[in-house]
Scaffold this motif. Structure first.
Motif, PDB file in Angstrom:
ATOM      1  N   HIS A 261       7.944  -1.577  10.138  1.00 17.81           N
ATOM      2  CA  HIS A 261       7.287  -0.377   9.598  1.00 17.81           C
ATOM      3  C   HIS A 261       5.801  -0.372   9.969  1.00 17.81           C
ATOM      4  CE1 HIS A 261       7.316   3.189   7.143  1.00 17.81           C
ATOM      5  NE2 HIS A 261       6.254   2.760   6.486  1.00 17.81           N
ATOM      6  N   GLU A 262       5.173  -1.525   9.954  1.00 19.24           N
ATOM      7  CA  GLU A 262       3.763  -1.626  10.348  1.00 19.24           C
ATOM      8  C   GLU A 262       3.588  -1.189  11.805  1.00 19.24           C
ATOM      9  OE1 GLU A 262       0.401  -4.888   9.496  1.00 19.24           O
ATOM     10  OE2 GLU A 262       2.053  -5.643  10.742  1.00 19.24           O
TER      11      GLU A 262
ATOM     12  N   LEU B 282       3.926   2.563  11.958  1.00 12.93           N
ATOM     13  CA  LEU B 282       2.717   3.234  11.469  1.00 12.93           C
ATOM     14  C   LEU B 282       1.594   3.199  12.501  1.00 12.93           C
ATOM     15  CD1 LEU B 282       2.676   1.981   7.768  1.00 12.93           C
ATOM     16  CD2 LEU B 282       3.203   4.301   8.576  1.00 12.93           C
TER      17      LEU B 282
ATOM     18  N   ASP C 264       2.466   5.675  15.224  1.00  9.20           N
ATOM     19  CA  ASP C 264       2.289   7.035  14.711  1.00  9.20           C
ATOM     20  C   ASP C 264       0.806   7.412  14.703  1.00  9.20           C
ATOM     21  OD1 ASP C 264       3.421   9.451  13.498  1.00  9.20           O
ATOM     22  OD2 ASP C 264       2.380   8.778  11.676  1.00  9.20           O
ATOM     23  N   MET C 265      -0.039   6.493  14.282  1.00 12.06           N
ATOM     24  CA  MET C 265      -1.478   6.756  14.246  1.00 12.06           C
ATOM     25  C   MET C 265      -2.024   6.945  15.667  1.00 12.06           C
ATOM     26  SD  MET C 265      -4.612   4.510  12.654  1.00 12.06           S
ATOM     27  CE  MET C 265      -3.830   4.455  11.061  1.00 12.06           C
TER      28      MET C 265
ATOM     29  N   SER D  43       0.845  -1.190   0.000  1.00 17.53           N
ATOM     30  CA  SER D  43       0.000   0.000   0.000  1.00 17.53           C
ATOM     31  C   SER D  43       0.889   1.253   0.000  1.00 17.53           C
ATOM     32  CB  SER D  43      -0.932  -0.002   1.208  1.00 17.53           C
ATOM     33  OG  SER D  43      -0.205   0.162   2.395  1.00 17.53           O
ATOM     34  N   PRO D  44       0.324   2.400  -0.366  1.00 23.79           N
ATOM     35  CA  PRO D  44       1.116   3.635  -0.454  1.00 23.79           C
ATOM     36  C   PRO D  44       1.859   4.000   0.831  1.00 23.79           C
ATOM     37  CG  PRO D  44      -0.994   3.949  -1.517  1.00 23.79           C
ATOM     38  CD  PRO D  44      -1.038   2.598  -0.841  1.00 23.79           C
ATOM     39  N   LYS D  45       1.337   3.619   1.981  1.00 23.13           N
ATOM     40  CA  LYS D  45       2.027   3.993   3.226  1.00 23.13           C
ATOM     41  C   LYS D  45       3.344   3.238   3.410  1.00 23.13           C
ATOM     42  CE  LYS D  45      -1.341   1.251   5.736  1.00 23.13           C
ATOM     43  NZ  LYS D  45      -2.341   1.230   6.750  1.00 23.13           N
ATOM     44  N   TYR D  46       3.613   2.256   2.549  1.00 22.45           N
ATOM     45  CA  TYR D  46       4.872   1.517   2.587  1.00 22.45           C
ATOM     46  C   TYR D  46       5.778   1.891   1.413  1.00 22.45           C
ATOM     47  CZ  TYR D  46       2.751  -1.444   6.130  1.00 22.45           C
ATOM     48  OH  TYR D  46       2.164  -1.903   7.272  1.00 22.45           O
ATOM     49  N   LYS D  47       5.374   2.915   0.663  1.00 20.92           N
ATOM     50  CA  LYS D  47       6.085   3.297  -0.555  1.00 20.92           C
ATOM     51  C   LYS D  47       7.566   3.590  -0.310  1.00 20.92           C
ATOM     52  CE  LYS D  47       6.029   6.710  -4.253  1.00 20.92           C
ATOM     53  NZ  LYS D  47       5.368   7.892  -4.794  1.00 20.92           N
ATOM     54  N   GLU D  48       7.859   4.382   0.696  1.00 16.90           N
ATOM     55  CA  GLU D  48       9.248   4.759   0.968  1.00 16.90           C
ATOM     56  C   GLU D  48      10.097   3.533   1.273  1.00 16.90           C
ATOM     57  OE1 GLU D  48       6.683   6.204   2.607  1.00 16.90           O
ATOM     58  OE2 GLU D  48       6.628   8.173   1.669  1.00 16.90           O
TER      59      GLU D  48
END
Length: 88
Positions: A70-71, A74, A77-78, A41-46
């Motif tokens: 990373h999950e 995220l 962070d949320m 998904s886009p939130k893992y793009k970097e």
């Protein structure tokens, strides 16, 4: 990847690769990794970009670990944003 967790997503990819191998259409580890990265998904793009430009290839297990980390990031962070919004 849609609404799946990283673990669910990677198990799905691994299962599909295993099924292909059973019918004689094996994928290389590089091909499997490419499918994983393309489906993020886009939130893992970097993270996906970093994995693609590495000088040395990453193993499926290493990629799994990085995606899980990373999950977790995220999610934290949320949670922090939700706490901040509740305070503000």
């Amino acid at each position: 990847m849609d609404t799946m967790s990283v673990s669910e997503y990677l198990m799905t990819i691994k299962h599909m690769a295993d099924e292909l191998a059973l019918i004689g259409a094996s994928l290389s580890e590089d091909e499997i990794l490419l499918h994983v990265l393309n489906g993020l998904s886009p939130k893992y793009k970097e993270l996906g970009v970093v994995m693609c430009v590495r000088d040395t290839p990453i193993s499926f297990e290493e990629l799994h670990d990085k995606l899980i980390e990373h999950e977790i990031y995220l999610k934290r962070d949320m949670e922090m944003k939700e706490i901040f919004n509740a305070i503000a």
